[in-house]
Design a protein around this motif. Sequence first.
Motif, PDB file in Angstrom:
ATOM      1  N   PRO A 182       0.806  -1.217   0.000  1.00  0.00           N
ATOM      2  CA  PRO A 182       0.000   0.000   0.000  1.00  0.00           C
ATOM      3  C   PRO A 182       0.844   1.274   0.000  1.00  0.00           C
ATOM      4  O   PRO A 182       0.464   2.271  -0.617  1.00  0.00           O
ATOM      5  CB  PRO A 182      -0.828  -0.124   1.282  1.00  0.00           C
ATOM      6  N   GLY A 183       1.990   1.228   0.670  1.00  0.00           N
ATOM      7  CA  GLY A 183       2.851   2.403   0.700  1.00  0.00           C
ATOM      8  C   GLY A 183       3.387   2.750  -0.679  1.00  0.00           C
ATOM      9  O   GLY A 183       3.445   3.918  -1.072  1.00  0.00           O
ATOM     10  N   VAL A 184       3.773   1.730  -1.455  1.00  0.00           N
ATOM     11  CA  VAL A 184       4.267   1.952  -2.806  1.00  0.00           C
ATOM     12  C   VAL A 184       3.135   2.487  -3.687  1.00  0.00           C
ATOM     13  O   VAL A 184       3.321   3.412  -4.490  1.00  0.00           O
ATOM     14  CB  VAL A 184       4.849   0.660  -3.396  1.00  0.00           C
ATOM     15  N   ALA A 185       1.935   1.914  -3.541  1.00  0.00           N
ATOM     16  CA  ALA A 185       0.786   2.381  -4.317  1.00  0.00           C
ATOM     17  C   ALA A 185       0.504   3.853  -4.018  1.00  0.00           C
ATOM     18  O   ALA A 185       0.197   4.636  -4.928  1.00  0.00           O
ATOM     19  CB  ALA A 185      -0.440   1.527  -3.998  1.00  0.00           C
ATOM     20  N   TYR A 186       0.609   4.217  -2.746  1.00  0.00           N
ATOM     21  CA  TYR A 186       0.330   5.606  -2.368  1.00  0.00           C
ATOM     22  C   TYR A 186       1.375   6.564  -2.949  1.00  0.00           C
ATOM     23  O   TYR A 186       1.033   7.620  -3.482  1.00  0.00           O
ATOM     24  CB  TYR A 186       0.307   5.734  -0.847  1.00  0.00           C
ATOM     25  N   LEU A 187       2.636   6.180  -2.861  1.00  0.00           N
ATOM     26  CA  LEU A 187       3.692   7.048  -3.381  1.00  0.00           C
ATOM     27  C   LEU A 187       3.565   7.216  -4.891  1.00  0.00           C
ATOM     28  O   LEU A 187       3.742   8.314  -5.427  1.00  0.00           O
ATOM     29  CB  LEU A 187       5.064   6.482  -3.028  1.00  0.00           C
ATOM     30  N   MET A 188       3.233   6.128  -5.599  1.00  0.00           N
ATOM     31  CA  MET A 188       3.037   6.238  -7.031  1.00  0.00           C
ATOM     32  C   MET A 188       1.833   7.135  -7.348  1.00  0.00           C
ATOM     33  O   MET A 188       1.855   7.911  -8.313  1.00  0.00           O
ATOM     34  CB  MET A 188       2.837   4.852  -7.646  1.00  0.00           C
ATOM     35  N   THR A 189       0.804   7.027  -6.528  1.00  0.00           N
ATOM     36  CA  THR A 189      -0.371   7.884  -6.728  1.00  0.00           C
ATOM     37  C   THR A 189      -0.001   9.342  -6.552  1.00  0.00           C
ATOM     38  O   THR A 189      -0.409  10.216  -7.328  1.00  0.00           O
ATOM     39  CB  THR A 189      -1.484   7.484  -5.746  1.00  0.00           C
ATOM     40  N   GLN A 190       0.791   9.632  -5.497  1.00  0.00           N
ATOM     41  CA  GLN A 190       1.222  11.005  -5.271  1.00  0.00           C
ATOM     42  C   GLN A 190       2.028  11.533  -6.458  1.00  0.00           C
ATOM     43  O   GLN A 190       1.862  12.673  -6.889  1.00  0.00           O
ATOM     44  CB  GLN A 190       2.084  11.064  -4.002  1.00  0.00           C
ATOM     45  N   MET A 191       2.877  10.678  -6.997  1.00  0.00           N
ATOM     46  CA  MET A 191       3.671  11.087  -8.146  1.00  0.00           C
ATOM     47  C   MET A 191       2.789  11.326  -9.373  1.00  0.00           C
ATOM     48  O   MET A 191       3.010  12.270 -10.143  1.00  0.00           O
ATOM     49  CB  MET A 191       4.737  10.028  -8.443  1.00  0.00           C
ATOM     50  N   MET A 192       1.774  10.480  -9.552  1.00  0.00           N
ATOM     51  CA  MET A 192       0.894  10.662 -10.707  1.00  0.00           C
ATOM     52  C   MET A 192      -0.083  11.816 -10.509  1.00  0.00           C
ATOM     53  O   MET A 192      -0.652  12.317 -11.482  1.00  0.00           O
ATOM     54  CB  MET A 192       0.167   9.349 -11.009  1.00  0.00           C
ATOM     55  N   GLN A 193      -0.247  12.261  -9.275  1.00  0.00           N
ATOM     56  CA  GLN A 193      -0.994  13.508  -9.072  1.00  0.00           C
ATOM     57  C   GLN A 193      -0.186  14.688  -9.595  1.00  0.00           C
ATOM     58  O   GLN A 193      -0.755  15.665 -10.091  1.00  0.00           O
ATOM     59  CB  GLN A 193      -1.320  13.698  -7.594  1.00  0.00           C
ATOM     60  N   GLN A 194       1.119  14.576  -9.505  1.00  0.00           N
ATOM     61  CA  GLN A 194       1.960  15.639 -10.043  1.00  0.00           C
ATOM     62  C   GLN A 194       1.890  15.704 -11.569  1.00  0.00           C
ATOM     63  O   GLN A 194       2.081  16.763 -12.168  1.00  0.00           O
ATOM     64  CB  GLN A 194       3.421  15.415  -9.607  1.00  0.00           C
ATOM     65  N   VAL A 195       1.597  14.552 -12.209  1.00  0.00           N
ATOM     66  CA  VAL A 195       1.389  14.553 -13.663  1.00  0.00           C
ATOM     67  C   VAL A 195       0.285  15.539 -14.017  1.00  0.00           C
ATOM     68  O   VAL A 195       0.361  16.256 -15.022  1.00  0.00           O
ATOM     69  CB  VAL A 195       1.039  13.133 -14.155  1.00  0.00           C
ATOM     70  N   ILE A 196      -0.741  15.581 -13.196  1.00  0.00           N
ATOM     71  CA  ILE A 196      -1.873  16.471 -13.448  1.00  0.00           C
ATOM     72  C   ILE A 196      -1.610  17.880 -12.937  1.00  0.00           C
ATOM     73  O   ILE A 196      -2.032  18.867 -13.545  1.00  0.00           O
ATOM     74  CB  ILE A 196      -3.157  15.877 -12.825  1.00  0.00           C
ATOM     75  N   LYS A 197      -0.897  18.005 -11.846  1.00  0.00           N
ATOM     76  CA  LYS A 197      -0.665  19.330 -11.284  1.00  0.00           C
ATOM     77  C   LYS A 197       0.297  20.166 -12.117  1.00  0.00           C
ATOM     78  O   LYS A 197       0.091  21.360 -12.322  1.00  0.00           O
ATOM     79  CB  LYS A 197      -0.146  19.194  -9.844  1.00  0.00           C
ATOM     80  N   ILE A 198       1.362  19.525 -12.624  1.00  0.00           N
ATOM     81  CA  ILE A 198       2.364  20.319 -13.349  1.00  0.00           C
ATOM     82  C   ILE A 198       2.887  19.638 -14.607  1.00  0.00           C
ATOM     83  O   ILE A 198       3.672  20.237 -15.347  1.00  0.00           O
ATOM     84  CB  ILE A 198       3.571  20.637 -12.441  1.00  0.00           C
ATOM     85  N   GLY A 199       2.471  18.390 -14.857  1.00  0.00           N
ATOM     86  CA  GLY A 199       3.075  17.627 -15.943  1.00  0.00           C
ATOM     87  C   GLY A 199       2.217  17.547 -17.187  1.00  0.00           C
ATOM     88  O   GLY A 199       1.472  18.461 -17.533  1.00  0.00           O
TER      89      GLY A 199
END
Length: 836
Positions: A676-693
């Motif tokens: 779950p921790g890895v899933a969460y970190l990947m989710t946070q990173m993919m939120q950045q795809v939308i925020k600035i990417g």
Amino acid sequence: MANRNTTRKQAPKAHGRHWGRWILLILLLIFLNIGIGVGIYTYRIWQTLPPVHELKEWRPDEPLRIYAANGELLQVVGPQMRYALPITRIPVKLQDAFIAAENAHFYSDNPLYYPVSYTGILRAAVVDLIHMAPVQGASTIPEQVARNFYLTPQKTISRKVAEILLAYKLSMHFTHQQILELYLNKIYLGEGAYGVQAAARIYYGKNVNQLTLGEMATLAGLPPAPSYLNPVVNPKLAEKRRAYVLKRMEKLGFITADEAAAARAEPILSQFHATASNSAPYVTDWIANWLSQQFGPDFTYRSGLKVYTTILPKAQAAANEAVAVGLENYDMGLSSMDSKAYRGPVAQLSGAALQSALAGKRPAMLPPHDPANLQWGVVTAADAGSASVSLEGKHSVTLSLKDVNWARAKRGAPQPKAVNQVLHAGDLIWLRPYVHAVTAGAGQEWGANVWSSGGPNSGWQLTQIPQVQGALVSLNSRTGAIHALVGGFSYELSHFNRAVFAYRQPGSGFKPFVYAAAMDAPALLAAGNSTYLTPQTPIPDTPLSITLPTGQIYSPTNYSNQYSNTPIPVWADLAYSHNVPSVRILMDIGIPYAVQYVQRFGLPAQQIPAVPSMVLGSGDYTPLQLARGYAVFSSGGFLPTPYLITKIVNSRGTQISLMNCPLGYAPPPQQTAIPPGVAYLMTQMMQQVIKIGTGVAAQSLGRNDIAGKTGTTNNENNAWFNGFSPRITTSVWVGYDDNRTMGRWAAGAREALPIWIHYMRTAMAGEPDIGFFRPPDVVSAATASDSSAGRRQIGVSDYLAGYPPIAAPAAPTASTESGTGTDLGTHLLNTIKSLF
């Protein structure tokens, strides 16, 4: 002499009596022979009649019915629309209406009237003799049952005899009520409806117990000529026939005069009600094909199977619109940086063909049904400022310059400055409801045109059937229930289901799976690796060359063909979709380990190429496979099994096994596929795809609980966006069936993302913006890093150190682990499950 004369005169009388006796004898013999012949003829027909007692077990051939999750009928697949109701569920007044119209003496025990009406036969015979043709029938309800089940409608003497004999057979084996039940469930009432329940659904959209008296009488008037007396086609004739039925019901004492008057006053409001919405044709087609392969076509289409699916009608409608409009926009050059050309009208009509089309007759060169959201029209006049168009021969609409200004004569040509540069009288064209296109993420590198419906009064817009194709799959991230599925632009034009069967390269959409492998410390340790990555780990973005086992040199490049002089953090590599750092990550963790780890996302080993380009999406996967893989991130680490079918029941309500069904129900997984921790970190990173990417256009949704990743392949052959909220995962693919390029500037951010946005706006409507669950073992802490290697030592608790601030739904809790996926305990798993 007198006596002699008298004798001579009487002799002829004796001779006449002699001949009279012979004539009578001959006539008697003739009638006897005729009687014997008729008897033999009748006996032979009787011998050939079927055993009617089998009708006690009769059930009508019922079609396959497929339902949405809310019970809405999606599709009826089969030769006719039929329902079987016991007589106790058919309203008495509806029974009376048919008896009054068809067989007033139905409940009589007088042999003159039941089961055959000889007075009716005599009446019909007289009428037929007058017209010298079989123009009138005289069939009682038992006779009609006999004909409907066993005989043809052809009007011949032998068929009539067989009908009469079968009626007697029926009366010997069945009660009046049983015969009436067979009749009311078998009789053809027009528009493909067999039986009263089917007719009630077709003409009124109701069940029989919801019909008014006037509607019952209308249905009862249909049997003599269902097409001619059809209340949809000929409401005036249907009204006259209804009046006749009501008069008969009143005369027979079935209804009162007041009831008859009220029923006659009812307006004829019949209209054709489609048996199903047919809103998910790719879904229903897949289900029907699987059933047919599994059980055979006869059982599939005639046994009354009912299939209950996971499709949400509102979501499916949004998916249909999103894919159709998105592909049209691309083909019109409205969502692409590459201009597109108008390929011209479907045809140029003139003469009789033009007049026929203007009268509403569908031109032969068009497909049988309008594809997707399009409607055909014929240009009646055009000048510089506008064009008049007959929309399917029903009404006229006007197109202005804004409605046609996308239609360049060729790629790269300037936009037209006058309507009559594009349209001319006689043009057969396609139109769609006008669409407003607005740029989301304007001013940013990856801004994209996102559209909205213009509303009911926004007019129409010239368009064309797109040559490009697409697919969309949306599912519940935790359970795997598929809420919407679109397999192409239009099922009418192509039955190929690209969502399930099109294997295409995902491009950068594959990166998150490899990035997750690089951050799962326990998995890396078990694989013999002593270090792991974090979102903040810097990765060099400089040219890279790799010597392959074949001796060839592999040199990946970034989409922009530009590089950075300074290392870029892992989260930024993903957000901006840099290719070279991604390949470095793969080579760092090792290709064999990555191949094994990626299988945790449900991707088969045989589809994962063990080469450096694997991370850039060089394998082939279906949209359904990618949606399932991304659901692992959304659900907090669980790998769901996608399914369409919740249950199948036969006509008796018994469930059919789904054991061999690849999209049949499967319970949600109880163990995580990745930590779950890895899933969460990947989710946070993919939120950045939308925020600035590359996914900045998705900010137009105005939500914080969305994440995802764009994907574009070499030569711009495929464009993807795979994204999710805490509950819903949706994958969108756009490309050509022949895998040709979509143009130099085509990308997932421009072609696929707008479709995803348009769909998700509806799919997430009403859901609270709760954010993603943050496991308690994900903590933030300051650490030291090995800058030379760009990697962290196992056990360091700083997954989020220096990470750009992102709103989290819960405060971090202390832990010695850092999203490493060690045993979180039952309480953590239950917390994640409770979100779904």
